[in-house]
Scaffold this motif. Structure first.
Motif, PDB file in Angstrom:
ATOM      1  N   ASP A  71      30.509  48.886  49.844  1.00 29.57           N
ATOM      2  CA  ASP A  71      31.895  49.152  50.231  1.00 29.57           C
ATOM      3  C   ASP A  71      32.740  47.885  50.335  1.00 29.57           C
ATOM      4  OD1 ASP A  71      31.486  51.873  50.288  1.00 29.57           O
ATOM      5  OD2 ASP A  71      31.137  51.972  52.460  1.00 29.57           O
ATOM      6  N   ASN A  72      32.155  46.798  50.822  1.00 30.28           N
ATOM      7  CA  ASN A  72      32.974  45.582  50.981  1.00 30.28           C
ATOM      8  C   ASN A  72      33.415  45.025  49.621  1.00 30.28           C
ATOM      9  OD1 ASN A  72      30.303  44.697  50.400  1.00 30.28           O
ATOM     10  ND2 ASN A  72      30.682  42.732  51.392  1.00 30.28           N
ATOM     11  N   LYS A 113      33.891  46.993  46.896  1.00 29.99           N
ATOM     12  CA  LYS A 113      34.917  47.918  46.428  1.00 29.99           C
ATOM     13  C   LYS A 113      36.267  47.626  47.099  1.00 29.99           C
ATOM     14  CE  LYS A 113      32.452  51.757  47.132  1.00 29.99           C
ATOM     15  NZ  LYS A 113      32.069  53.192  47.101  1.00 29.99           N
ATOM     16  N   LYS A 114      36.231  47.351  48.398  1.00 32.43           N
ATOM     17  CA  LYS A 114      37.475  47.036  49.104  1.00 32.43           C
ATOM     18  C   LYS A 114      38.126  45.790  48.511  1.00 32.43           C
ATOM     19  CE  LYS A 114      39.457  45.965  53.637  1.00 32.43           C
ATOM     20  NZ  LYS A 114      40.172  44.762  53.119  1.00 32.43           N
ATOM     21  N   PHE A 171      40.039  46.742  45.415  1.00 37.38           N
ATOM     22  CA  PHE A 171      41.336  47.347  45.726  1.00 37.38           C
ATOM     23  C   PHE A 171      42.337  46.292  46.191  1.00 37.38           C
ATOM     24  CE2 PHE A 171      38.837  51.349  46.163  1.00 37.38           C
ATOM     25  CZ  PHE A 171      39.605  52.136  45.312  1.00 37.38           C
ATOM     26  N   ASP A 172      41.865  45.355  47.007  1.00 37.31           N
ATOM     27  CA  ASP A 172      42.748  44.282  47.469  1.00 37.31           C
ATOM     28  C   ASP A 172      43.260  43.469  46.286  1.00 37.31           C
ATOM     29  OD1 ASP A 172      42.338  45.087  50.075  1.00 37.31           O
ATOM     30  OD2 ASP A 172      40.855  43.519  50.521  1.00 37.31           O
TER      31      ASP A 172
END
Length: 397
Positions: free
Chosen positions: A47-48, A50-51, A54-55
């Motif tokens: 998840d980190n 993937k985040k 997005f950022d």
């Protein structure tokens, strides 16, 4: 006259993709096929990471990056190599590419002239020999077998070196065998290679973190060969980022410059969003992603016990990666259900058509006696696949 180049005609199709496509076609036709072909983690991207992607999108990282990658990413790679491998590089020695595969190709294309020899310990990853061919080189194979965990010795390596040798290319941990070289084994190899400083060592370490019972050692850690080693790694395996296509090489400056020059005329910089996300992955403690390795180890142990029960198979316990490479030579030369089994490719096709289990024959890995199973699949699929294979082969005892 062929409409395509002689260079292309020299190449073979990747047997991994041939078998995975065949399995996909059978599934589309309604056949219940279990595919153990592709070397791809079956986990989602953490998840980190993937985040961070997005950022990067929201921060408009949508333009070209420098050819060898963003400076911030190359610095993260330098720090990772120091943290995990005790290797000292400068960012200018790092080249980020579209997957580790492109990094290997870059290095070979930068090195190999027509007729130059590249040593490949067999078994080897299917693309190694084809990359040597497309660059006009000649592969020199070192034969190994299951009894030696598919590893070459320093003595075998030295015997294979000639005045035409330009490079040695190998993976540790190894695809397809799941073996890795120990510190003692690599030191002996390094001592041999130090006698030939003009021969480049290409060390593919993409499976570095998927190691179950020992430390990962890079041959570049040995100072006598540091300046003749190209270390290849990337995000695909340990971070489950196969589709993001981020790999990297760490090389002597002259070779890094050559890879930068080549890549600038072929693909330029890799995907910018994936690069930004990779910075976060590399800066995270590797232990945060170890849950994937723990799951692979559990599956490895399960498949090992099941494969030992399959008649005619000779199997060892791989210590890294997520493959088994059992020796199936017991079946070579036999005719089963009207099918002649000449080599392991025939055997893999037999398993696909009769047991509906897709694997990859060892011929394109440089070993006609073995077959590769990926255990990057669910435990239920692995149990059922091994049951089908055992049930089929028991008929021919």
């Amino acid at each position: 006259m062929s409409r395509v180049s002689d260079r292309l005609n020299r190449l073979s199709y990747s047997q991994t993709f041939v078998m995975s496509n065949k399995a996909r076609d059978m599934k589309a036709a309604g056949i219940d096929v279990i595919s153990l072909t592709l070397g791809e983690p079956d986990f989602d991207v953490p998840d980190n990471i993937k985040k961070a992607a997005f950022d990067a999108i929201n921060e408009n990282y949508s333009h070209y990056s420098p050819v060898p990658g963003f400076l911030e990413l190359r610095k993260a790679i330098v720090n990772k190599l120091k943290r995990d491998n005790n290797l000292e590089y400068k960012p200018t020695q790092i080249c980020v590419a579209n997957g580790a595969k492109q990094n290997i190709f870059n290095v070979l294309a930068a090195l190999v002239n027509e007729g130059d020899e590249v040593i490949l310990p067999a078994p080897y990853w299917v693309s190694y020999d084809e990359m040597v061919k497309i660059n006009g080189g000649v592969s020199v194979f070192i034969e190994t077998n299951i009894d030696t965990e598919f590893k070459m010795t320093a003595e075998q390596l030295e015997a294979a070196i000639t005045p035409k040798t330009k490079a040695v290319l190998y993976s540790s941990p190894c695809n397809p065998s799941g073996s890795y070289y120990t510190r003692e084994e690599l030191e002996k190899i390094a001592n041999v290679m130090a006698k030939y400083p003009d021969v480049v060592i290409i060390s593919d370490e993409i499976y570095e973190f998927i190691n179950y019972d020992g430390e990962h050692v890079s041959i570049a850690e040995f100072p006598q060969v540091f300046n003749q080693t190209a270390v290849i790694n990337g995000m695909s395996k340990a971070f489950a980022m196969t589709g993001w296509r981020i790999g990297y090489s760490a090389c002597p400056q002259w070779l890094a410059d050559a890879c930068d020059k080549l890549q600038g005329q072929v693909t330029s910089g890799a995907n910018t969003v994936a690069q930004r996300a990779s910075i976060v992955g590399l800066e995270t403690d590797p232990k945060d992603y170890y849950y994937m390795v723990e799951s692979f180890e559990k599956r490895r142990n399960l498949v090992y016990e099941l494969l030992k029960e399959v008649p005619g198979f000779k199997v060892n316990l791989p210590k890294a990666a997520f493959y088994f490479f059992p020796d199936i030579s017991y079946y070579l030369g036999k005719t089963m259900d009207g099918v002649e089994i000449k080599d392991s490719d025939d055997f893999a096709m037999f398993l696909l058509e009769k047991a509906h289990v897709a694997s990859v024959g060892g011929v394109s890995f440089g070993d006609k006696n073995c077959i590769r199973f990926s255990y990057a699949a669910s435990e239920a699929e692995l149990r059922e696949a091994m049951r089908r294979i055992k049930e089929l082969l028991e008929k021919f005892q």
